[in-house]
Design a protein around this motif. Structure first.
Motif, PDB file in Angstrom:
ATOM      1  N   ARG A 118    -103.707  -4.128  11.995  1.00 45.65           N
ATOM      2  CA  ARG A 118    -104.200  -2.588  11.904  1.00 45.65           C
ATOM      3  C   ARG A 118    -105.712  -2.528  11.020  1.00 45.65           C
ATOM      4  O   ARG A 118    -106.635  -1.480  11.587  1.00 45.65           O
ATOM      5  CB  ARG A 118    -103.311  -1.783  11.239  1.00 45.65           C
ATOM      6  N   ASP A 119    -105.778  -3.207   9.885  1.00 48.56           N
ATOM      7  CA  ASP A 119    -106.804  -3.315   9.276  1.00 48.56           C
ATOM      8  C   ASP A 119    -106.795  -4.224   8.057  1.00 48.56           C
ATOM      9  O   ASP A 119    -105.751  -5.112   8.261  1.00 48.56           O
ATOM     10  CB  ASP A 119    -107.081  -1.807   8.620  1.00 48.56           C
ATOM     11  N   LEU A 120    -107.515  -4.250   7.214  1.00 49.19           N
ATOM     12  CA  LEU A 120    -107.555  -5.320   6.251  1.00 49.19           C
ATOM     13  C   LEU A 120    -106.275  -5.592   5.212  1.00 49.19           C
ATOM     14  O   LEU A 120    -106.043  -6.736   5.032  1.00 49.19           O
ATOM     15  CB  LEU A 120    -109.031  -5.654   5.433  1.00 49.19           C
ATOM     16  N   SER A 121    -106.106  -4.341   5.122  1.00 43.97           N
ATOM     17  CA  SER A 121    -104.740  -4.380   4.155  1.00 43.97           C
ATOM     18  C   SER A 121    -103.500  -4.872   4.958  1.00 43.97           C
ATOM     19  O   SER A 121    -102.612  -5.470   4.185  1.00 43.97           O
ATOM     20  CB  SER A 121    -104.480  -3.030   3.526  1.00 43.97           C
ATOM     21  N   HIS A 122    -103.620  -4.655   6.224  1.00 37.89           N
ATOM     22  CA  HIS A 122    -102.360  -4.929   7.151  1.00 37.89           C
ATOM     23  C   HIS A 122    -102.437  -6.487   7.194  1.00 37.89           C
ATOM     24  O   HIS A 122    -101.586  -7.100   7.162  1.00 37.89           O
ATOM     25  CB  HIS A 122    -102.387  -4.270   8.395  1.00 37.89           C
ATOM     26  N   PHE A 123    -103.813  -6.992   7.356  1.00 32.39           N
ATOM     27  CA  PHE A 123    -103.916  -8.545   7.467  1.00 32.39           C
ATOM     28  C   PHE A 123    -103.381  -9.187   6.254  1.00 32.39           C
ATOM     29  O   PHE A 123    -102.787 -10.092   6.307  1.00 32.39           O
ATOM     30  CB  PHE A 123    -105.271  -8.901   7.882  1.00 32.39           C
ATOM     31  N   ALA A 124    -103.631  -8.503   4.999  1.00 29.42           N
ATOM     32  CA  ALA A 124    -103.240  -9.043   3.780  1.00 29.42           C
ATOM     33  C   ALA A 124    -101.943  -9.215   3.709  1.00 29.42           C
ATOM     34  O   ALA A 124    -101.191 -10.257   3.286  1.00 29.42           O
ATOM     35  CB  ALA A 124    -103.863  -8.377   2.696  1.00 29.42           C
ATOM     36  N   GLU A 125    -101.257  -8.219   4.204  1.00 32.22           N
ATOM     37  CA  GLU A 125     -99.800  -8.149   4.235  1.00 32.22           C
ATOM     38  C   GLU A 125     -99.033  -9.140   5.373  1.00 32.22           C
ATOM     39  O   GLU A 125     -97.889  -9.934   4.942  1.00 32.22           O
ATOM     40  CB  GLU A 125     -99.274  -6.815   4.780  1.00 32.22           C
ATOM     41  N   VAL A 126     -99.853  -9.311   6.368  1.00 33.15           N
ATOM     42  CA  VAL A 126     -99.391 -10.489   7.571  1.00 33.15           C
ATOM     43  C   VAL A 126     -99.551 -11.725   6.632  1.00 33.15           C
ATOM     44  O   VAL A 126     -98.830 -12.674   6.857  1.00 33.15           O
ATOM     45  CB  VAL A 126    -100.223 -10.387   8.719  1.00 33.15           C
ATOM     46  N   HIS A 127    -100.622 -12.005   5.980  1.00 35.65           N
ATOM     47  CA  HIS A 127    -100.845 -13.250   5.132  1.00 35.65           C
ATOM     48  C   HIS A 127     -99.790 -13.646   4.485  1.00 35.65           C
ATOM     49  O   HIS A 127     -99.202 -14.811   4.206  1.00 35.65           O
ATOM     50  CB  HIS A 127    -102.370 -13.068   4.761  1.00 35.65           C
ATOM     51  N   ARG A 128     -99.439 -12.672   3.377  1.00 37.54           N
ATOM     52  CA  ARG A 128     -98.282 -12.638   2.567  1.00 37.54           C
ATOM     53  C   ARG A 128     -97.215 -12.962   3.035  1.00 37.54           C
ATOM     54  O   ARG A 128     -96.429 -13.865   2.666  1.00 37.54           O
ATOM     55  CB  ARG A 128     -98.370 -11.658   1.487  1.00 37.54           C
TER      56      ARG A 128
END
Length: 161
Positions: A118-128
């Motif tokens: 969805r956005d950069l913060s969502h990608f950070a969540e996916v990464h984590r």
């Protein structure tokens, strides 16, 4: 009409070109465009499906319109190329809901993984929550798509005679 071992003829190629443009086209509409009967076109479609030339029919969704505009390509290196390491990684990737594509690569990196977010913060969540738990990974390098220049398409000449 091509059989399993024969190459595609001009009509088959025209039929496939029309389907790429509109997979919902009826046999009747395809027949009108090609100048054959709907029965003959339906028979050709069945043969192309049985041969695996037509792998399926699907709707192309605009993932940006569905709230997933961020595309991230992640190059991944694994600890080894042993069969069990590759199989464990691939099983985990298949189970990962945010990964939309994964390719085994030659060269320095073992896999190229694509994520929609969805956005950069969502990608950070996916990464984590997903990517950091993939087994066997020793290195990840992410690249964010700034603009899609060429959308998925057939290579030039793929349906040429």
């Amino acid at each position: 009409m091509a059989t399993e071992s024969e190459p595609l003829d001009r009509v088959d190629r025209r039929l496939l070109s029309l389907l790429v443009g509109n997979a919902r086209a009826t046999s009747f509409a395809l027949a009108e465009s090609i100048g054959r009967s709907a029965t003959a076109i339906a028979r050709r479609l069945r043969v192309l499906e049985e041969r695996g030339v037509i792998a399926g029919y699907e709707a192309r969704l605009n993932l940006s319109a569905l709230g997933y505009p961020t595309i991230v390509h992640i190059k991944m290196a694994l600890e080894s190329q042993r069969k069990e390491v590759l199989e464990a990684f691939e099983a985990a990737v298949i189970a990962s809901p945010s990964i939309v594509r994964c390719d085994l690569m030659s060269g320095t990196d073992d896999y190229l993984v694509t994520v929609r977010a969805r956005d950069l913060s969502h990608f950070a969540e996916v990464h984590r929550e997903e990517l950091s738990h993939l087994p066997g990974v020793t290195r990840m390098e992410s690249g964010f798509v700034l603009r899609e220049v060429v959308a998925p398409r057939l290579p030039r000449g793929a349906l040429a005679e």
